[in-house]
Design a protein around this motif. Structure first.
Motif, mmCIF file in Angstrom:
data_model
loop_
_atom_site.group_PDB
_atom_site.id
_atom_site.type_symbol
_atom_site.label_atom_id
_atom_site.label_comp_id
_atom_site.label_asym_id
_atom_site.label_seq_id
_atom_site.Cartn_x
_atom_site.Cartn_y
_atom_site.Cartn_z
ATOM 1 N N VAL A 60 0.829 -1.194 0.000
ATOM 2 C CA VAL A 60 0.000 0.000 0.000
ATOM 3 C C VAL A 60 0.866 1.248 0.000
ATOM 4 N N GLY A 61 0.741 2.041 -1.052
ATOM 5 C CA GLY A 61 1.444 3.309 -1.113
ATOM 6 C C GLY A 61 2.946 3.193 -1.234
ATOM 7 N N SER A 62 3.451 2.037 -1.574
ATOM 8 C CA SER A 62 4.894 1.849 -1.583
ATOM 9 C C SER A 62 5.583 2.596 -2.710
ATOM 10 N N GLU A 63 4.916 2.722 -3.854
ATOM 11 C CA GLU A 63 5.538 3.468 -4.940
ATOM 12 C C GLU A 63 5.712 4.924 -4.526
ATOM 13 N N LYS A 64 4.691 5.473 -3.899
ATOM 14 C CA LYS A 64 4.780 6.855 -3.442
ATOM 15 C C LYS A 64 5.869 6.995 -2.380
ATOM 16 N N ALA A 65 5.897 6.053 -1.439
ATOM 17 C CA ALA A 65 6.923 6.096 -0.398
ATOM 18 C C ALA A 65 8.307 5.940 -1.007
ATOM 19 N N ALA A 66 8.446 5.047 -1.983
ATOM 20 C CA ALA A 66 9.747 4.836 -2.620
ATOM 21 C C ALA A 66 10.205 6.084 -3.366
ATOM 22 N N ARG A 67 9.282 6.749 -4.064
ATOM 23 C CA ARG A 67 9.645 7.993 -4.759
ATOM 24 C C ARG A 67 10.133 9.042 -3.758
ATOM 25 N N SER A 90 4.629 -7.825 -10.502
ATOM 26 C CA SER A 90 5.924 -7.962 -11.162
ATOM 27 C C SER A 90 5.950 -7.411 -12.582
ATOM 28 N N GLU A 91 4.813 -7.053 -13.139
ATOM 29 C CA GLU A 91 4.784 -6.515 -14.503
ATOM 30 C C GLU A 91 4.619 -5.000 -14.540
ATOM 31 N N ASP A 92 4.551 -4.352 -13.405
ATOM 32 C CA ASP A 92 4.343 -2.905 -13.343
ATOM 33 C C ASP A 92 5.648 -2.183 -13.683
ATOM 34 N N PRO A 93 5.682 -1.399 -14.788
ATOM 35 C CA PRO A 93 6.932 -0.742 -15.190
ATOM 36 C C PRO A 93 7.418 0.308 -14.189
ATOM 37 N N GLU A 94 6.488 0.984 -13.509
ATOM 38 C CA GLU A 94 6.910 1.985 -12.529
ATOM 39 C C GLU A 94 7.645 1.341 -11.369
ATOM 40 N N VAL A 95 7.163 0.193 -10.918
ATOM 41 C CA VAL A 95 7.823 -0.524 -9.824
ATOM 42 C C VAL A 95 9.221 -0.949 -10.253
ATOM 43 N N HIS A 96 9.342 -1.451 -11.476
ATOM 44 C CA HIS A 96 10.660 -1.856 -11.973
ATOM 45 C C HIS A 96 11.596 -0.660 -12.114
ATOM 46 N N PHE A 97 11.059 0.461 -12.568
ATOM 47 C CA PHE A 97 11.886 1.655 -12.698
ATOM 48 C C PHE A 97 12.412 2.096 -11.333
ATOM 49 N N LEU A 98 11.527 2.207 -10.359
ATOM 50 C CA LEU A 98 11.937 2.636 -9.018
ATOM 51 C C LEU A 98 12.926 1.651 -8.402
ATOM 52 N N TYR A 99 12.686 0.362 -8.598
ATOM 53 C CA TYR A 99 13.583 -0.663 -8.058
ATOM 54 C C TYR A 99 14.968 -0.547 -8.692
ATOM 55 N N GLY A 100 15.004 -0.363 -10.006
ATOM 56 C CA GLY A 100 16.281 -0.228 -10.695
ATOM 57 C C GLY A 100 17.049 1.012 -10.276
ATOM 58 N N VAL A 101 16.355 2.124 -10.135
ATOM 59 C CA VAL A 101 17.005 3.363 -9.697
ATOM 60 C C VAL A 101 17.569 3.183 -8.288
ATOM 61 N N ALA A 102 16.791 2.571 -7.412
ATOM 62 C CA ALA A 102 17.253 2.353 -6.035
ATOM 63 C C ALA A 102 18.483 1.444 -6.018
#
Length: 170
Positions: A60-67, A90-102
């Motif tokens: 919940v809200g992890s993409e926002k928290a990660a950003r 696992s198919e969400d491109p935003e999650v993969h982008f944030l994970y890769g940047v991190a």
């Protein structure tokens, strides 16, 4: 007994901090699965309620928290916040982008490239993910990878100065 503790935990419907309940401490894995199930079933409100009371609902809200964590230069915490979403969606491109940047920001650019390439498959994320792949390729000494990512972006945006500079460095 464990069964008795579980029954007492289920019976107790008061929304108190879950970490303080002795019956809750042994069921962290079950709680994570419950949160993922709630998200997949469309019950974001229920999962948010669980998270608000201490349940480990990293979805919940992890993409926002990660950003926000990446913006404040805390990539390790961003990776922790993305553990749930990377498994659940696992198919969400935003999650993969944030994970890769991190991953790149914690000093693991070679491990970031797979997630960033996965994000590049989505046209919306092609440019930002491609820029990060080029940077990671330069940092790891993989010039072919950096040039290939830059060329792919330049097909779409031929006047992108950032990509032109990255390509010239590779």
């Amino acid at each position: 007994s464990l069964r008795r503790q579980r029954q007492m935990c289920i019976r107790d419907s008061a929304w108190v901090s879950w970490q303080q309940r002795p019956c809750w401490r042994g069921f962290i894995g079950i709680a994570e699965q419950l949160c993922w199930f709630a998200i997949e079933a469309g019950g974001e409100a229920f999962a948010e309620r669980l998270a608000a009371h201490g349940a480990p609902c990293f979805v919940v809200g992890s993409e926002k928290a990660a950003r926000e964590l990446l913006a404040t230069n805390r990539p390790q915490q961003a990776l922790e916040a993305l553990q749930g979403p990377i498994r659940a969606r696992s198919e969400d491109p935003e999650v993969h982008f944030l994970y890769g940047v991190a991953m790149a920001r914690i000093g693991q650019p070679h491990l970031s490239q797979w997630s960033l390439r996965k994000a590049m498959e989505d046209p919306e994320w092609l440019v930002p993910a491609g820029i990060e792949v080029s940077r990671a390729g330069i940092l790891t000494g993989s010039q072919d990878s950096a040039i290939a990512a830059a060329d792919r972006i330049l097909e779409v945006e031929p006047d992108n100065l950032m990509v032109l500079m990255l390509r010239s460095r590779a």
